[in-house]
Design a protein around this motif. Structure first.
Motif: not given
Length: 762
Positions: A25-49
């Protein structure tokens, strides 16, 4: 007789077997999990420092560390952007794995304590320089890091220690020092010896050391305040907390005039055929005519003092004879329901520190686990839950439960704050009434106390929580308590505490007399008895199914006093958990209420759609204006746990979703709003839907397993699924019969099924 009692009596006349949901009584279905991080709004040079300054600070601090492992490992703190989760799947696992940063402990969802070799830290800094020079075009993963820093000593010292009243002159502290988890054992060997010497040099005393189930060392020591501050600067120290003590208190009450000497003991079955429960306590000393109730004895090897037999005897008497023990004694016929193993782990006089208690429980479980799988531990810490981790004892019980497939039952604990309030609602609102360790154990059944009858002088009336009973929620908002049972009622008069005789927790004392008492210690054994009896009634005596049934079919005392808002229902859960446990309600299906059961396993990349049948006998009463049917769902999963991961303690869970056939004969999702009863990262999902309009046919429960990164995609997690269809009309609908006739044997009766219990691997 109450309406509830009438319903129970009616059900008992014609019980029917539950249904079993097979793999067909159980149907199996393929799961396709996805996790894509969203870009973070930072000033990269200051953030790196900023990040570079943090790494420089780490290196400067580490240069001062002159320990046996300081040339081999650097331990520091990493904080991600506020919206990120350290151990989320997807890009974030690459932040740590690709850079060879080991996550040793999670302090908050976005804050971790990590370790690396000095060379790896140097390489990380070189990558960071590239990120800064290219304005984020190279090594772009650094945008997800908010900061790198030392794990400061002031963050490690528990608030109870750090904020001690300066007017009080306390020379020394009894503390538990937790080392950073998930390091090489060779590091621990070197550092335990080093820290022992450091404690001695700081005029302290090392009392004991224990390794938790995840191999994290805990040191118990006596230290002056100056020593605490100096030790906290050691990189390897994760936290310094007050030593936790546990005690099983027996309050006692007036003895009754009922005599046990001429009381008959009536075993309904031969004692050797009765289910057995282990009582972990201060010993059991029953009258001679009850000796056959004891299935065995065990005494911990390091118990140096003579046990008192006070608390354990009382707990055992409740477990053996139930909540109506007073009526049995009055009738001069005691009817044992189970037998007990007397496991003596404390003397009943002095409080036990956590490390000692853990060692004794390990020893007892190892000796007894092959005789019984059910353990009653009516003992709590002396303070409510606090902190960012599951308690050490809670984690120990979870680990033992998973390793040996055993079940602990523990109380929520008691408090005295009720004596300062004039209403039970005010008592519940006080944060100091939150449950105490080990009530935070996710695998244990945590039991609160309710009142049996009204009493004019008590804050609590019939089915209210007992005034002294601690309430939820558990760690990380987990749904605790699990169940409630009667544990007594109390009131104050002229500054004195009195026990309400009509709702007392009646017990047998070690001198063989009937007495009355109160406490969650005495509601917990009632739950243990019912779980043992329910387990004994099932095919293969399946403990996991019994646990799920007891939770699923818990009754809702005073539920009509709570309105239908989500906030009100959550308050109910905080007080009662799933409700009042009921063996009678859980054991069988009935004409108007049919229960399906499934036990299975899941892996991350395969979803399951589990079918159960809504019969035409029920759908014929579909009505848009009036509620016709109640569909209740419970899914318990048995995932790995890891205390070092903080609030991310559960490493997997099964998401459960109800899909019904509507009046237009279309499949549609029908779940509670706001994910009520279906919260993420909870090992128990429990909810119900009251429906007016619907159609018959194969309804479905959709299951999906979510896991943390260290679990392989093929790793399986066990679960038990329960679903019940209950007639709400006044038409005496034959739900059970409709399923039997219309499904033509698709769903076997549970009494005819051989259950494969399987194994849960660590």
């Amino acid at each position: 007789m109450s309406e509830e009692d009438k319903r129970a009596k009616s059900k008992d006349k014609n019980p029917k077997s539950h249904f079993w949901i097979s793999d067909n009584e159980v149907d199996s279905v393929e799961a396709k999990p996805m996790a894509i991080p969203e870009p973070v709004d930072v000033e990269h040079d200051k953030h790196g420092a900023l990040l570079n300054a943090g790494i420089m600070g780490i290196k400067k601090f580490h240069a001062k560390q002159k320990t046996p492992i300081s040339d081999e490992v650097v331990i520091f703190k990493v904080e991600l952007a506020d919206t990120e989760v350290v151990d989320a799947r997807g890009g974030h696992e690459l932040l740590f794995e690709k850079n060879h940063l080991k996550i040793n402990s999670i302090k908050k969802s976005n804050v971790a304590i990590v370790s690396a070799t000095p060379a790896i830290l140097e390489n990380l800094q070189r990558k960071l320089n590239s990120y800064t020079r290219t304005n984020g075009k190279s090594q772009g993963f650094f945008q997800y890091f908010k900061s790198f820093s030392n794990y400061d000593g002031s963050e490690k010292i528990n608030v109870d220690i750090a904020h001690e009243d300066p007017s009080e002159e306390i020379e020394t502290y009894d503390v538990q020092i937790t080392l950073v988890p998930n390091l090489a054992f060779s590091f621990y060997e070197k550092m335990l010896k080093y820290l022992s010497e450091e404690i001695h040099e700081k005029n302290g005393e090392l009392i004991d050391t224990i390794f938790l189930q995840n191999n994290t060392p805990i040191i118990r020591a006596i230290l002056p305040s100056s020593g605490l501050e100096q030790l906290s600067d050691q990189e390897i120290i994760l936290g310094i907390d007050n030593t936790v003590f546990f005690k099983a208190k027996t309050r006692g009450g007036g003895r009754t005039q009922l005599d046990l000497d001429d009381t008959i003991v009536n075993f309904s079955v031969p004692p050797t055929e009765m289910p057995i429960v282990c009582v972990l306590d201060d010993g059991i000393q029953l009258p001679q005519n009850l000796v056959d109730c004891i299935a065995g004895r065990f005494v911990c090897s390091n118990l140096s003092s003579t046990p008192s037999y006070n608390h354990g005897t009382k707990v055992a008497s409740r477990l053996l004879f139930g909540d109506d023990i007073d009526m049995q004694v009055k009738d001069k016929v005691l009817v044992p329901k189970v037998r007990v193993i007397d496991a003596i782990i404390n003397d009943g006089v002095s409080a036990i520190d956590e490390t000692t208690l853990i060692k004794r429980i390990r020893e007892a479980v190892d000796a007894i686990k092959d005789v019984t799988k059910i353990f009653c531990l009516s003992m709590n810490s002396l303070a409510p839950l606090s902190g960012d981790n599951v308690s050490n004892l809670g984690f120990e019980l979870d680990s033992l439960s998973r390793r040996y497939k055993i079940q602990f039952l523990v109380p929520t604990g008691n408090h005295t704050l009720w004596t300062s309030y004039s209403s039970i609602s005010d008592v519940i609102d006080d944060d100091g009434t939150r449950l105490a360790s080990p009530g935070d154990s996710f695998c244990a059944l945590t039991i609160g106390s309710i009142v049996r009858e009204d009493h004019s002088k008590s804050l609590s009336q019939k089915y209210d929580p007992s005034p002294f009973s601690r309430v939820g929620f558990g760690f990380a908002g987990s749904a605790k308590p699990d169940l409630v049972y009667p544990g007594g009622n109390v009131f104050t008069e002229n500054g004195r505490i009195f026990i309400c005789a009509n709702s007392a927790a009646y017990v047998i004392t070690k001198d063989g007399s009937l007495s009355f008492d109160y406490g969650t210690s005495f509601s917990t054994p009632i739950a243990a008895q019912e779980l043992a009896l329910l387990t004994d009634s099932l095919p293969n005596k399946d403990l996991e199914i019994a646990k799920a049934l007891l939770l699923h079919h818990a009754e809702a005392p005073n539920f009509d006093l709570f309105d239908q808002s989500q906030e009100s229902r959550e308050l109910f859960s905080k007080i009662y958990g799933k409700g009042g446990g009921s063996l009678l309600n859980a054991k069988d299906s009935y004409k108007g209420r049919a229960t399906y059961i499934r036990k299975g396993v899941m892996s991350r990349l395969t979803k399951q759609r589990v079918k159960f049948y809504m019969p035409t006998t029920m759908s014929a009463h579909s009505n848009k204006k009036k509620p016709a049917v109640k569909v209740s769902v419970t899914c318990i999963s048995f995932p790995p746990v890891d205390q070092s991961m903080g609030y991310e303690y559960l490493r997997a869970y099964v998401d459960t979703s109800l899909h019904k056939i509507n009046s237009n004969n279309k499949m549609m999702t029908d779940n509670p709003a706001g994910k009520e009863g279906r919260y993420q990262w909870q090992n128990i999902q429990h909810f119900s839907r009251i429906l007016n309009s619907f159609n018959h046919g194969d309804w479905q429960l959709w299951l999906q397993l979510y896991t943390k990164p260290e679990l392989d995609n093929t790793e399986e997690v066990d679960y038990v699924l329960i679903v019940t269809i209950e007639d709400l009309t006044a038409n005496d609908v034959d739900v059970h019969g409709g399923i039997e006739v219309e499904t033509l044997g698709r769903f076997n009766l549970l009494s005819e099924v051989e259950i494969d219990s399987g194994n849960i691997e660590e």
